[in-house]
Design a protein around this motif. Sequence first.
Motif, PDB file in Angstrom:
ATOM      1  N   PHE A  60       0.805  -1.219   0.000  1.00 22.43           N
ATOM      2  CA  PHE A  60       0.000   0.000   0.000  1.00 22.43           C
ATOM      3  C   PHE A  60       0.840   1.273   0.000  1.00 22.43           C
ATOM      4  O   PHE A  60       0.351   2.342   0.330  1.00 22.43           O
ATOM      5  N   LEU A 246      -8.464 -20.131   0.133  1.00 20.26           N
ATOM      6  CA  LEU A 246      -8.098 -18.723  -0.030  1.00 20.26           C
ATOM      7  C   LEU A 246      -8.863 -17.860   0.971  1.00 20.26           C
ATOM      8  O   LEU A 246      -8.295 -16.981   1.626  1.00 20.26           O
ATOM      9  N   MET A 261      -2.289 -11.894  -2.121  1.00 18.68           N
ATOM     10  CA  MET A 261      -2.364 -11.655  -3.567  1.00 18.68           C
ATOM     11  C   MET A 261      -1.686 -12.776  -4.340  1.00 18.68           C
ATOM     12  O   MET A 261      -2.164 -13.179  -5.406  1.00 18.68           O
ATOM     13  N   SER A 264      -4.120 -15.600  -4.333  1.00 16.67           N
ATOM     14  CA  SER A 264      -5.222 -15.297  -5.243  1.00 16.67           C
ATOM     15  C   SER A 264      -4.817 -15.546  -6.688  1.00 16.67           C
ATOM     16  O   SER A 264      -5.561 -16.142  -7.470  1.00 16.67           O
TER      17      SER A 264
ATOM     18  N   VAL B 128     -13.673 -15.414  -5.139  1.00 16.79           N
ATOM     19  CA  VAL B 128     -12.945 -15.104  -3.907  1.00 16.79           C
ATOM     20  C   VAL B 128     -11.748 -14.211  -4.223  1.00 16.79           C
ATOM     21  O   VAL B 128     -11.552 -13.170  -3.598  1.00 16.79           O
ATOM     22  N   ALA B 129     -10.969 -14.600  -5.237  1.00 17.42           N
ATOM     23  CA  ALA B 129      -9.801 -13.807  -5.604  1.00 17.42           C
ATOM     24  C   ALA B 129     -10.213 -12.382  -5.977  1.00 17.42           C
ATOM     25  O   ALA B 129      -9.588 -11.402  -5.562  1.00 17.42           O
ATOM     26  N   ILE B 130     -11.294 -12.282  -6.743  1.00 20.96           N
ATOM     27  CA  ILE B 130     -11.783 -10.975  -7.166  1.00 20.96           C
ATOM     28  C   ILE B 130     -12.217 -10.133  -5.976  1.00 20.96           C
ATOM     29  O   ILE B 130     -11.839  -8.965  -5.833  1.00 20.96           O
ATOM     30  N   VAL B 132     -11.343 -10.407  -2.920  1.00 25.17           N
ATOM     31  CA  VAL B 132     -10.204 -10.072  -2.061  1.00 25.17           C
ATOM     32  C   VAL B 132      -9.416  -8.896  -2.642  1.00 25.17           C
ATOM     33  O   VAL B 132      -9.074  -7.948  -1.935  1.00 25.17           O
ATOM     34  N   VAL B 133      -9.168  -8.925  -3.933  1.00 26.74           N
ATOM     35  CA  VAL B 133      -8.382  -7.838  -4.524  1.00 26.74           C
ATOM     36  C   VAL B 133      -9.175  -6.528  -4.493  1.00 26.74           C
ATOM     37  O   VAL B 133      -8.634  -5.467  -4.207  1.00 26.74           O
ATOM     38  N   TRP B 134     -10.477  -6.599  -4.742  1.00 20.22           N
ATOM     39  CA  TRP B 134     -11.284  -5.372  -4.697  1.00 20.22           C
ATOM     40  C   TRP B 134     -11.365  -4.805  -3.282  1.00 20.22           C
ATOM     41  O   TRP B 134     -11.387  -3.591  -3.099  1.00 20.22           O
ATOM     42  N   MET B 136      -9.040  -4.793  -1.218  1.00 18.31           N
ATOM     43  CA  MET B 136      -7.810  -4.031  -1.018  1.00 18.31           C
ATOM     44  C   MET B 136      -7.839  -2.726  -1.814  1.00 18.31           C
ATOM     45  O   MET B 136      -7.387  -1.691  -1.340  1.00 18.31           O
ATOM     46  N   LEU B 137      -8.400  -2.790  -3.034  1.00 24.16           N
ATOM     47  CA  LEU B 137      -8.511  -1.567  -3.833  1.00 24.16           C
ATOM     48  C   LEU B 137      -9.435  -0.561  -3.144  1.00 24.16           C
ATOM     49  O   LEU B 137      -9.241   0.652  -3.257  1.00 24.16           O
ATOM     50  N   HIS B 139      -9.734  -0.168   0.058  1.00 22.87           N
ATOM     51  CA  HIS B 139      -9.262   0.179   1.400  1.00 22.87           C
ATOM     52  C   HIS B 139      -9.404   1.689   1.608  1.00 22.87           C
ATOM     53  O   HIS B 139      -8.908   2.480   0.820  1.00 22.87           O
ATOM     54  N   LEU B 144      -6.189   1.889  -3.730  1.00 22.92           N
ATOM     55  CA  LEU B 144      -5.940   2.559  -5.004  1.00 22.92           C
ATOM     56  C   LEU B 144      -7.088   3.498  -5.382  1.00 22.92           C
ATOM     57  O   LEU B 144      -6.872   4.601  -5.892  1.00 22.92           O
TER      58      LEU B 144
END
Lengths: 293, 303
Positions: A60, A246, A261, A264, B128-130, B132-134, B136-137, B139, B144
């Motif tokens: 981050f 996951l 990540m 993932s 799940v992967a999607i 999780v990444v979103w 973080m985006l 946050h 981001l």
Amino acid sequence: MDASAKTMDTATKSPVMSRKTKEKIGNAITYIFLLLLSLLVLIPFFWMISSSLKQDNQVFSIPMEWIPSKPQWNNFVVIWDQIPLLTFFKNTIFLSVVITIIQVLTSSFAAYGFSKMKFKGRDTLFLAYIGTIAVPWQAYMIPQFIMMREVHLTDTLWSLVLLQAFSAFGVFLMRQFYMSIPEELSEAARVDGLNEYGIYFKIILPLSKPALTTLAVLTFVNTWNDYMGPFIYLNSTEVKTIQLGLRMFVTLYDAQYALIMAASLISIIPIAIVFIFAQRYIIEGIATTGMKG
Amino acid sequence: MMLNTTPKIVTEKQRRRRNNLIAWSFITPNFLGFAIFTLVPVIASFVIAFMKWDAFSAPEFVGFENFKSMIHNQTFWISLWNTVYYTIGTVPLTLIAALLLAILLNKKVRGISTFRAAIFFPYVTSLVAIAVVWNMLFHPDMGLINDFLRWIGIDNPPGWTSSSKWAMPAIIIVSVWRGMGYYMVLYLAGLQSIPRELYEAAKIDGANTWQEFRHVTLPMLAPTTFLVLILLTISSFKVFDLIQVMTMGGPGRATNVLVYLIYNEAFVNYDFGFASAISLVLFIIVLGITIIQFRVQEKNTDF
């Protein structure tokens, strides 16, 4: 030919420019626009790849570093020890492969009966199949669960195999395809003395390779990505799928951003490979059935 | 042919029975699994909704008791409202995005399938992967998205999944992003079935691009739009995965939707009867949407 070409039209009204050049410039603008659009849509994936190669405290950092200066390839090694990723993979592969095989075999077999043969009660029976497609799974998942609990199959991979391998969707998809094969073909074969099994194996099956592939790919991808089914049925770590694993990892180590990540990304790679090689079948399957949302 | 007629009549009944038997041999392997694991549970779900069935006592019939307690359950109404909110947000946005993308990508240029694949890719990647990444985006302090919002001059960007006001919009954004490629494929199929001549005729009549879109493309796509509308609405009412991974129904009950409530009542509280009553409501809503939309469609066929 398109909007961007038209803007070019008015912007450069010079008669010197040939039609061909104009078309080329128009194409170039279309390409750049489409490229930017695709990149924009894929940003989350770029962010995922980039973060998976960083240290946790760098994920981050501001400003965002898209290409890590010191890529942490080690993340992709460490992750296999942090969680039983290999077990999760094995379970997911088992489910996806077994369910796909049973689904494709039994569906295509049943679809032949429904499309190429006449028998008493056929249409009523098929209506039952179609009818259940319209019922949301969430509306009958509870009786299914009670049933599986009665026979002590919850928390095993077989519960999901039994629940998902005989879906009405597969029969529906294959029947759609078989209906498009001209009836004269089977009639001619019958006259030639071929019995129904012979017609199925020697004539219909070879013709239906594209449809079979479509069904196989769709089933495989759906099973691989399934979350709610495994989430309800699989509790022990030894039987968990990659999706559940996951999810568990994120709950347990929520500050290990880079490793999350990396995990993932690993979970996506097999599907990405299938998609690259079989996207034609996936997209065609969706366009022809419009089902399975 | 003539010679065969007599013995054929004698065995007609037998022949038909044999034929039935062969047909059933094709259907049985699938039908057994389908009947036991889908058909029976579908029927049973109607019965269980009228029973008191939990982990502590033997199941018994209670009539409309589950439905009565459902009506007095505040979480039920919140979940129903959240589901409607999610649907109202997701359906039009996804539909418009899918339509625009399809028109944009309905060109015969080289490499177009790669662009289509790129837009479609989010749909086939695991949720799940999607999610999780979103997450973080999204946050609030370091993500981001808020970085970008601050950069363009928004000093107080939303708290997204950590705020009860913005959690649902965040989920809707991810949902639209993920689903638009799927429905784009349906729209592309629709666009390709529009006859070329209609556009040529429109050109001769002097129609501009907008008029062409308004008077040729849009009406010709009406059946596709209808299909997309039904599929989107129904899948919106069934939303679960995205919410389970991104917010777990929170913060508070801000993103608690119907299926999440069903899941909690059935598999966390083991109140099967009550959960079945809610899932019956879900089923009736889904059925209702289909029927209403069919009616509307019937009225609008002559545009």
